[in-house]
Enzyme design. Structure first.
Site: not given
Length: 238
Positions: A54-56, A58, A163
């Site tokens: 997961l993106d940081r 999120t 993304h």
């Protein structure tokens, strides 16, 4: 810090990743000291294997395997799009109804890590389905508008590009609130001035998959954190 464990058996463990936490150590973020993977390993007292990321900024469901064989089997399910994922996002404006975003995305290369990679690759297929759940209009101005409108949307990525959800919603002109990279600076600023919650409003809500060993259907759901709950109260959403 203690991570919230959403699911655990002999082969898999899922956590509710806090917003702002990196999944694992990266030489691109040398100054960081807290990572989900290492924190979970120390919490369980055993090695864990990352399966997806997961993106940081999120929050939400993040799945790890507890052995290399399960990691391999689950990674294959992710690669073959057999894992169903749903996300929640708060976006700018009224994104009405439901629909599909079928918009190819160029591979995003990192300036340092991908220094020698080819820059000329064709855009990759990227598909996201969405459904609007709630909408609200607030009386304060945002950018050139006299009022600020927001939508709560559920997102179902059918592909897993870098993304993807953030870039797809920017493409629709409904960027995610709190997105410093793809978002609307004026909207983000107006939002924070009236609501003290400053974060990317993107949450990995659920994962559905077949357990690679037990062959049972598994559904893992991550509850919303305090900032999400405060924002729901701010908007008057149940």
């Amino acid at each position: 810090m203690e991570l919230e464990i959403l699911y655990q058996d002999d082969d898999l463990v899922a956590i509710n990743k806090p917003a702002g936490m990196l999944v694992h150590r990266s030489w691109l973020d040398k100054h960081e000291t807290v990572f989900a993977m290492q924190t979970l390993r120390d919490q369980l007292g055993q090695h864990v294997f990352p399966i997806h990321r997961l993106d940081r900024p999120t929050s939400g469901v993040l799945l790890f395997a507890l052995n290399s064989e399960t990691a391999r089997l689950m990674s294959e399910q992710f690669e073959q799009h057999q894992v169903k994922k749903s996300y929640l996002a708060i976006v700018r404006g009224y994104l009405n109804g439901e629909g599909r975003i079928d918009y190819p995305l160029k591979i995003q290369l990192d300036k340092i890590a991908d220094k020698f990679a080819s820059q000329s690759k064709e855009p990759q297929q990227a598909i996201t389905d969405y459904c609007c759940l709630k909408q609200v209009e607030m009386s304060y101005p945002a950018g050139k508008h006299q009022t600020a409108r927001y939508s709560l949307v559920e997102l179902y990525p059918q592909t897993g590009r870098k993304h993807q959800l953030r870039r797809h919603l920017k493409h629709l002109f409904h960027p995610i609130i709190g997105d410093s990279r793809y978002g609307d600076l004026h909207q983000n600023r107006a939002f924070v001035e009236h609501n003290p919650c400053s974060r990317l409003f993107l949450h990995s809500q659920s994962l559905h998959f077949i357990h690679p060993k037990k062959m049972q259907k598994i559904e893992i759901i991550a509850p919303l954190d305090e900032q999400w709950q405060k924002t729901f109260q701010f908007f008057g959403w149940e």
